[in-house]
Scaffold this motif. Structure first.
Motif, short mmCIF file in Angstrom:
data_model
loop_
_atom_site.label_atom_id
_atom_site.label_comp_id
_atom_site.label_asym_id
_atom_site.label_seq_id
_atom_site.Cartn_x
_atom_site.Cartn_y
_atom_site.Cartn_z
N GLU A 236 0.83 -1.21 0.00
CA GLU A 236 0.00 0.00 0.00
C GLU A 236 0.86 1.26 0.00
O GLU A 236 0.54 2.24 -0.68
CB GLU A 236 -0.95 0.00 1.21
CG GLU A 236 -2.05 -1.05 1.11
CD GLU A 236 -2.87 -0.90 -0.17
OE1 GLU A 236 -3.26 0.25 -0.51
OE2 GLU A 236 -3.10 -1.92 -0.84
N THR A 237 1.95 1.24 0.76
CA THR A 237 2.86 2.39 0.77
C THR A 237 3.50 2.56 -0.61
O THR A 237 3.62 3.69 -1.11
CB THR A 237 3.94 2.22 1.84
OG1 THR A 237 3.32 2.25 3.13
CG2 THR A 237 4.98 3.33 1.77
N LYS A 239 2.22 1.74 -3.45
CA LYS A 239 1.19 2.30 -4.33
C LYS A 239 1.06 3.81 -4.12
O LYS A 239 0.92 4.57 -5.09
CB LYS A 239 -0.16 1.63 -4.07
CG LYS A 239 -0.26 0.20 -4.57
CD LYS A 239 -1.63 -0.37 -4.22
CE LYS A 239 -1.78 -1.80 -4.65
NZ LYS A 239 -3.10 -2.37 -4.26
N ARG A 240 1.08 4.23 -2.86
CA ARG A 240 0.95 5.67 -2.58
C ARG A 240 2.14 6.44 -3.15
O ARG A 240 1.98 7.55 -3.67
CB ARG A 240 0.81 5.90 -1.07
CG ARG A 240 -0.54 5.49 -0.49
CD ARG A 240 -0.76 6.10 0.89
NE ARG A 240 0.21 5.64 1.86
CZ ARG A 240 0.07 4.53 2.60
NH1 ARG A 240 -1.02 3.78 2.47
NH2 ARG A 240 0.98 4.19 3.47
N HIS A 241 3.33 5.87 -3.02
CA HIS A 241 4.51 6.52 -3.59
C HIS A 241 4.35 6.72 -5.10
O HIS A 241 4.61 7.80 -5.64
CB HIS A 241 5.76 5.67 -3.33
CG HIS A 241 6.21 5.66 -1.91
ND1 HIS A 241 7.24 4.85 -1.47
CD2 HIS A 241 5.76 6.33 -0.81
CE1 HIS A 241 7.42 5.04 -0.17
NE2 HIS A 241 6.53 5.94 0.24
N ASP A 243 1.62 6.79 -6.87
CA ASP A 243 0.55 7.74 -7.16
C ASP A 243 1.05 9.17 -6.97
O ASP A 243 0.80 10.05 -7.81
CB ASP A 243 -0.65 7.47 -6.26
CG ASP A 243 -1.82 8.38 -6.57
OD1 ASP A 243 -2.30 8.33 -7.73
OD2 ASP A 243 -2.24 9.14 -5.68
N ALA A 244 1.77 9.43 -5.85
CA ALA A 244 2.27 10.77 -5.59
C ALA A 244 3.29 11.19 -6.64
O ALA A 244 3.27 12.33 -7.14
CB ALA A 244 2.89 10.84 -4.20
N THR A 256 9.02 7.99 -12.19
CA THR A 256 8.00 7.07 -11.68
C THR A 256 8.22 5.67 -12.22
O THR A 256 8.11 4.68 -11.48
CB THR A 256 6.59 7.57 -12.08
OG1 THR A 256 6.46 8.94 -11.68
CG2 THR A 256 5.51 6.75 -11.40
#
Length: 282
Positions: A236-237, A239-241, A243-244, A256
């Motif tokens: 999950e972390t 994925k957040r990275h 996305d950001a 990215t």
């Protein structure tokens, strides 16, 4: 003490200049140098304080050991240029980590013994490069009969020579790129991100982290040295990275994409469920 052979430098850039300067300091008589451009020839004269000629063949004729320190795609051309000189019995070496010794075929046809010495070191310029060569590993590719001579050259400046088969040079050089160039690119990426979010003195702040990471991976197994969300299985972390980064990437998505690839590679290093990380980084 046995007489040390004379050395000439054909291509006095970062690698050729560093080797020329290191050998000169070790007591080898450096007799002449050449660079393709006028600015390069002026730099070579300041660096080595030797005659600098406009023709590569003249320089090759002036040394018993000829160091060809030109860019990879120019090695064959320069070997052809110096082959008009009498190369009988001379030792002609190029400095590329990824190019076959066969690039010096023209020099060999002219009577030279040929080989390669690649410095496993980053060389920002010739002067600083020469200062870092003590203790640096040196990949030596040559005929077994010439190995002792090349090892003596490397050891004269405190280098640590090791033999490398010509067929293995491309993979060896890819490893060097991972260990140097891509480390720089990764840290540059981190700096761009920190600067974007307003972190002050990002370079100084990252230095201890980067230095500790290199220290860890070079002194213990890599799977023990790695830390962070991937090794914890925290998809999950990750994925957040992604996305950001996707919303703020200053390189149009390339940074990215690099993060995605490195997350997957790190999961492989940590022997995790690769399917889960493939999904998380899709």
């Amino acid at each position: 003490m046995a007489r040390r052979p004379t050395v000439s430098i054909v291509g006095c850039g970062r690698a050729g200049g560093a080797i020329g300067l290191a050998l000169s300091r070790a007591g080898y008589p450096v007799t002449a140098a050449w660079s393709r451009t006028r600015a390069g020839r002026q730099r070579a004269q300041r660096l080595l304080e030797v005659p600098v000629f406009s023709e590569a063949a003249e320089v090759a004729a002036a040394g018993e050991v000829v160091v060809v320190g030109v860019p990879d795609d120019a090695i064959s051309e320069v070997a052809g240029a110096i082959s008009s000189a009498d190369l009988s019995g001379k030792l002609v070496l190029h400095t590329s980590g990824g190019v076959s010794v066969q690039a010096l075929a023209a020099a060999k046809s002219a009577g030279a013994r040929t080989g390669c010495m690649h410095l496993l070191q980053t060389l920002p310029d010739a002067v600083r490069g020469a200062e870092t060569l003590q203790g640096t590993a040196v990949a030596v590719t040559c005929d077994p009969r010439d190995r002792a001579a090349l090892f003596r050259l490397a050891r004269s400046w405190g280098g640590r020579p090791f033999p490398l088969a010509d067929k293995d040079k491309t993979l060896y050089h890819a490893a060097a790129v991972f260990a140097s160039n891509y480390v720089v690119t990764s840290i540059w990426s981190a700096l761009r991100i920190l600067e974007r979010v307003g972190v002050p003195n990002a370079r100084q702040m990252l230095a201890p982290l980067a230095q500790a990471s290199v220290q860890n991976v070079t002194t213990m197994p890599a799977e023990r040295a790695i830390t962070g969300p991937v090794v914890r299985g925290d998809t999950e972390t990750v994925k957040r990275h992604i996305d950001a980064l996707g919303h703020t990437d200053p390189t149009g998505g390339r940074m990215t994409d690099a993060y995605r690839s490195l997350a997957r590679l790190t999961a492989a290093l940590a022997r995790l469920d690769l399917t889960a990380f493939d999904k998380a980084t899709a």
